[in-house]
Design a protein around this motif. Structure first.
Motif, short mmCIF file in Angstrom:
data_model
loop_
_atom_site.label_atom_id
_atom_site.label_comp_id
_atom_site.label_asym_id
_atom_site.label_seq_id
_atom_site.Cartn_x
_atom_site.Cartn_y
_atom_site.Cartn_z
N TRP A 22 -4.83 -1.63 -15.05
CA TRP A 22 -3.74 -0.72 -14.70
C TRP A 22 -2.40 -1.43 -14.86
CZ3 TRP A 22 -0.50 -0.67 -10.09
CH2 TRP A 22 0.27 0.49 -9.97
N ASN A 37 -9.65 8.09 -14.49
CA ASN A 37 -9.53 9.53 -14.34
C ASN A 37 -10.68 10.05 -13.46
OD1 ASN A 37 -9.92 12.44 -15.01
ND2 ASN A 37 -8.23 12.04 -16.43
N PRO A 66 2.14 7.29 -14.74
CA PRO A 66 1.54 6.71 -15.96
C PRO A 66 2.11 7.36 -17.22
CG PRO A 66 -0.15 7.18 -14.33
CD PRO A 66 1.11 7.79 -13.80
N ASP A 67 2.25 6.57 -18.28
CA ASP A 67 2.84 7.06 -19.52
C ASP A 67 1.93 8.05 -20.26
OD1 ASP A 67 5.10 5.51 -19.14
OD2 ASP A 67 4.27 3.80 -20.23
N ASP A 68 0.63 7.99 -19.99
CA ASP A 68 -0.30 8.80 -20.77
C ASP A 68 -0.61 10.17 -20.16
OD1 ASP A 68 -1.66 7.82 -18.60
OD2 ASP A 68 -3.46 7.24 -19.71
N LEU A 69 0.11 10.56 -19.11
CA LEU A 69 -0.12 11.87 -18.50
C LEU A 69 0.37 12.99 -19.42
CD1 LEU A 69 0.85 11.43 -14.73
CD2 LEU A 69 -1.39 11.24 -15.80
N THR A 70 -0.33 14.11 -19.39
CA THR A 70 0.10 15.29 -20.14
C THR A 70 1.10 16.06 -19.29
OG1 THR A 70 -1.64 16.70 -19.22
CG2 THR A 70 -2.18 15.43 -21.20
N HIS A 82 9.85 12.50 -24.02
CA HIS A 82 8.88 12.09 -25.04
C HIS A 82 9.46 12.18 -26.45
CE1 HIS A 82 6.00 12.17 -21.76
NE2 HIS A 82 5.12 11.61 -22.56
#
Length: 330
Positions: free
Chosen positions: A117, A80, A222-226, A314
């Motif tokens: 990654w 990040n 990416p799966d962890d994005l808000t 989600h």
């Protein structure tokens, strides 16, 4: 172990290599496939394995990250930008240049825990390539159709020109149909992708064509994005402009992101604003209650549809208009 920090911009890569704890002078590469391969060859000449560290810079780091992750003896970590900024402050780094940023990323790779990654699946990468090729071919087709209209506007155009121009349009349409068929085959060949496709097409306005374009981009993120990061990635986040106490322009979307997502959302937003009751009510509310112009309201609908897709994927739930906009409370 070797450590490489890469500062990525839209056109350039600044690369700092650390071997045995010694940082070499920054090197410059272009952010194009040919130089990606040249950079990989340079890294592979180093003795042993290498860890490459980059910031997540919207869309500009992605192709390089994929190429590096496929190469032997190279591991990739994407961090990040805030983490890189805070690490730079901890090093008491006062100056900021591209070369310094690359050097800081090299130090980050040396000192911080390695988190590899995860490259998107081959199906997702194939779908992205097909979706982008469809978009490019559609653009060419639109240009040729405009040319045909101009040629038909005069009686002086020979028939052979009209025939070949029409033939080119037919060829482009056949290519688009073939690309779309391959994309659907990719989606139907994977149960998870098929379920995602079914969810996204539950939104009135998102049909086969727009679903392929959207999933081609969204599935490689990416799966962890808000959801806020999704919106920023698409360039649909607001950009404010103020100067002093007298200049305060109305906020506009930044457009500093993935144009393919914006293009894929535009027509669904138009259709849904006419034919989906809750979306249409929200569109009307934006104009009548918030004073937005039509194009501004459509951009706001695009952003809210992206919010809806994020929630649907989600929570694995189809589109619910009442969750999109409460007409009774408006």
């Amino acid at each position: 172990m070797n450590y490489i920090g890469i500062d990525v911009s839209s056109k350039e890569l600044r690369v700092v290599v650390s071997v045995n704890g010694k940082h070499r002078k920054a090197q410059l590469f272009e952010n194009v496939p040919e130089d990606h391969n040249r950079l990989i060859a340079l890294i592979q000449k180093l003795h042993g394995e290498s860890i490459v560290c980059m910031e997540a810079t919207g869309i500009y780091h992605f192709d390089l990250a994929v190429a590096l992750s496929r190469a032997e003896q190279i591991k990739v970590m994407i961090i990040n930008p805030k983490a890189a900024h805070n690490f730079s402050k901890a090093l008491l780094q006062r100056s900021k240049t591209d070369n310094i940023d690359a050097d800081v990323l090299t130090s980050y790779a040396e000192r911080m825990p390695f988190v590899e990654w995860q490259r998107p699946s081959e199906e997702a990468l194939a779908l992205r390539a097909l979706a982008r090729r469809i978009a490019a071919t559609n653009k060419i087709k639109a240009q040729v159709k405009n040319q045909l209209s101009a040629l038909l506007a005069t009686q002086e155009t020979p028939e052979v020109i009209l025939a070949h121009t029409q033939s080119l349009i037919d060829t482009l349409e056949a290519q688009i149909a073939s690309f779309r068929s391959s994309a659907l085959k990719t989606l139907n060949g994977n149960q998870t992708l098929q379920e995602i496709y079914t969810l996204i097409t539950s939104i009135k306005g998102i049909a086969e064509a727009s679903a392929i374009q959207l999933l081609g981009e969204l599935l490689t993120m990416p799966d962890d994005l808000t959801v806020k990061q999704w919106v920023a990635y698409a360039g649909l986040d607001p950009r404010h402009f103020e100067s002093g106490s007298s200049v305060a322009k109305r906020a506009k979307i930044s457009k500093a992101g993935n144009r393919y997502i914006r293009q894929a959302l535009y027509m669904p937003a138009l259709v849904a604003s006419r034919y989906e009751p809750h979306v249409a009510a929200y569109y009307k509310h934006l104009q009548e209650k918030r004073g937005l112009q039509k194009i501004q309201a459509i951009c706001a609908v695009m952003q809210k549809i992206l919010h809806a897709i994020y929630g649907m994927l989600h929570n694995k739930q189809p589109f619910d208009g009442s969750m999109f906009f409460n007409m009774e409370a408006a």
